[in-house]
Design an enzyme around this catalytic site. Sequence first.
Site, PDB file in Angstrom:
ATOM      1  N   ASP A  92      48.745  32.085  31.480  1.00  0.00           N
ATOM      2  CA  ASP A  92      49.063  31.417  32.670  1.00  0.00           C
ATOM      3  C   ASP A  92      49.927  30.119  31.916  1.00  0.00           C
ATOM      4  O   ASP A  92      49.468  29.111  32.006  1.00  0.00           O
ATOM      5  CB  ASP A  92      47.993  30.824  33.479  1.00  0.00           C
ATOM      6  CG  ASP A  92      48.753  30.109  34.894  1.00  0.00           C
ATOM      7  OD1 ASP A  92      49.890  30.150  34.869  1.00  0.00           O
ATOM      8  OD2 ASP A  92      47.722  30.034  35.812  1.00  0.00           O
ATOM      9  N   CYS A  95      49.893  26.544  33.023  1.00  0.00           N
ATOM     10  CA  CYS A  95      48.988  26.070  34.365  1.00  0.00           C
ATOM     11  C   CYS A  95      48.513  24.614  33.906  1.00  0.00           C
ATOM     12  O   CYS A  95      48.562  23.960  32.859  1.00  0.00           O
ATOM     13  CB  CYS A  95      47.487  26.928  33.869  1.00  0.00           C
ATOM     14  SG  CYS A  95      46.202  26.583  34.992  1.00  0.00           S
ATOM     15  N   PHE A 201      43.453  25.821  42.783  1.00  0.00           N
ATOM     16  CA  PHE A 201      42.914  25.254  44.166  1.00  0.00           C
ATOM     17  C   PHE A 201      43.711  24.106  44.440  1.00  0.00           C
ATOM     18  O   PHE A 201      44.471  23.567  43.796  1.00  0.00           O
ATOM     19  CB  PHE A 201      41.421  24.831  43.879  1.00  0.00           C
ATOM     20  CG  PHE A 201      41.144  23.642  42.813  1.00  0.00           C
ATOM     21  CD1 PHE A 201      41.621  22.350  43.069  1.00  0.00           C
ATOM     22  CD2 PHE A 201      40.768  23.954  41.645  1.00  0.00           C
ATOM     23  CE1 PHE A 201      41.653  21.387  42.136  1.00  0.00           C
ATOM     24  CE2 PHE A 201      40.638  22.933  40.750  1.00  0.00           C
ATOM     25  CZ  PHE A 201      41.295  21.459  40.894  1.00  0.00           C
ATOM     26  N   ASN A 323      48.398  24.363  29.480  1.00  0.00           N
ATOM     27  CA  ASN A 323      48.721  25.496  28.546  1.00  0.00           C
ATOM     28  C   ASN A 323      50.135  25.664  28.091  1.00  0.00           C
ATOM     29  O   ASN A 323      50.935  26.102  28.739  1.00  0.00           O
ATOM     30  CB  ASN A 323      48.360  26.831  29.409  1.00  0.00           C
ATOM     31  CG  ASN A 323      47.014  27.146  29.559  1.00  0.00           C
ATOM     32  OD1 ASN A 323      46.049  26.560  29.162  1.00  0.00           O
ATOM     33  ND2 ASN A 323      46.664  28.173  30.383  1.00  0.00           N
ATOM     34  N   ASP A 373      35.485  21.780  39.590  1.00  0.00           N
ATOM     35  CA  ASP A 373      35.993  22.863  40.461  1.00  0.00           C
ATOM     36  C   ASP A 373      35.101  22.848  41.681  1.00  0.00           C
ATOM     37  O   ASP A 373      33.756  23.053  41.388  1.00  0.00           O
ATOM     38  CB  ASP A 373      35.813  24.122  39.922  1.00  0.00           C
ATOM     39  CG  ASP A 373      36.523  25.283  40.393  1.00  0.00           C
ATOM     40  OD1 ASP A 373      36.088  26.006  41.169  1.00  0.00           O
ATOM     41  OD2 ASP A 373      37.808  25.472  40.023  1.00  0.00           O
ATOM     42  N   HIS A 397      40.858  19.315  29.126  1.00  0.00           N
ATOM     43  CA  HIS A 397      41.546  19.782  30.396  1.00  0.00           C
ATOM     44  C   HIS A 397      40.458  20.179  31.565  1.00  0.00           C
ATOM     45  O   HIS A 397      40.936  20.211  32.827  1.00  0.00           O
ATOM     46  CB  HIS A 397      42.370  21.077  30.296  1.00  0.00           C
ATOM     47  CG  HIS A 397      41.950  22.248  30.462  1.00  0.00           C
ATOM     48  ND1 HIS A 397      40.697  22.757  29.968  1.00  0.00           N
ATOM     49  CD2 HIS A 397      42.208  23.329  31.063  1.00  0.00           C
ATOM     50  CE1 HIS A 397      40.352  24.082  30.311  1.00  0.00           C
ATOM     51  NE2 HIS A 397      41.247  24.453  30.892  1.00  0.00           N
ATOM     52  N   ALA A 399      36.249  21.373  32.896  1.00  0.00           N
ATOM     53  CA  ALA A 399      35.124  21.408  32.599  1.00  0.00           C
ATOM     54  C   ALA A 399      34.557  22.358  31.505  1.00  0.00           C
ATOM     55  O   ALA A 399      33.752  22.409  30.774  1.00  0.00           O
ATOM     56  CB  ALA A 399      34.082  21.770  33.748  1.00  0.00           C
TER      57      ALA A 399
END
Length: 474
Positions: A92, A95, A201, A323, A373, A397, A399
């Site tokens: 990703d 990201c 999210f 990323n 999250d 970046h 947890a």
Amino acid sequence: MKIERLDKYIWKIPKEGDMKVDAIIFTDAESVNDPQFREAMKQLMNVATLPGIVKYALAMPDIHWGYGFPIGGVAAFDVKEGIISPGGVGFDINCGVRLMKTDLTYEDVKDRMRSLVEAIYEFVPAGVGSTGDIVLGKKGLRKVLVEGAEWAVKSGYGLEEDLERIEDGGKIHPADPSYVSEEAFERGSDELGTLGAGNHFVEVQMVQEIYDEELAEFFGLEIGTITVMIHSGSRGFGHQVATDYIRLMRDNLKEHNKNLPDKQLINAPFEHPLGQAYYSAMNCAANYAFANREILGHLVRKAFWKVFGRDTRVDLIYDVAHNIAKVEEYEVDGKRRKLVVHRKGATRSLGPGSEKVPSIYREVGQPVIIPGDMGTASYLLVGTKKAEEKTFGSTAHGAGRVLGRSAALKKLDYREVLDELAEKNIVVMSKSKKTLVEEAPEVYKDVDRVVQIVHEIGISRKVARMIPLGVVKG
């Protein structure tokens, strides 16, 4: 595996065997003694064997096992003698996270959270394979790959002022779409402005705690301020770019890669035509991700306007990648050198005065966003000069997972996860029951612990802590 403790939160694995440099880990004793930690450490040791690596291979406190490179890993390679590796960036590509602030307080939203979350769920396409209203032909998509977030703003999806609040202005070069495959173009044609699934999210949050009053005031935050965090990336487009170049490097650079300790560390010399092709294609995917998050931010604004009226302010604080690989200059052995800095699940953390920090933030340092999250807190921090000196301008970046997705599905129950969130008065909407279980708070490290470590080490400074009020998942 020999691990030496250098300081309270700093550990070293001395170079051995084929390792060209030491491995340095920023974490606490509890993590070092966790058996799961050893798998990620072995990956970090493997990274330390790669050609052209300088100083050390680094791990942030959110480190966990990943593809080739550990997630939470940072490694810098000399541009002349070093490599670039898709596994050091991730599938990703770009990201990342954006943080937006509103002019609303908790009192304004507490009785309308359900309506707000429903509006976000209505406006933001989410879930595996989700598609949006923006469908582009190859010509239109080529513009996105070159212009990034700028394309989104010019197309009416965002505000001009957003661009100076995005890492690199939301547009990275070189980004030549001719290095991108037809398959990637096809996968990216209808996914702009979509959230995706997994750990992505949209979260409505409230500032719960302030650590630096002066910086919080600078960012326009106070206790009770309503913020929004968006976590997403380059979707299927970036995944295809990574897949394509892993295959190309495997098939065309067999001699170069023959002695890898792990085939997932497949790479190309940075100055090799294939290394340069991947670098350009990766930047195209990064620009796609910047455009994607800019559009998502616009859709979230629309949701707030629907519930609270068009006069409601929803302003971007910052948008960061976690990323990516970038060419940056740092001091190595007393000399400034150009390096290809791989951040795989790590955030750039530049201090006050850095020319790479947007002028509006240069006096305080780059904003750093570390999300939790669903049921956990998220943080706004700022970068530091110490990070530039010690970690190639990098910090944590997020947890970091402690439980894989399959294990989460075996261990946790959907209804129990929902009940736990309800007890915290968090409104949740998700396209998938499976995703909610896979991304439950229990599967992650304690984000408070991770943030405290980077704060105490001094590679980023805490500004504010936000807690979730409402979450939309894929």
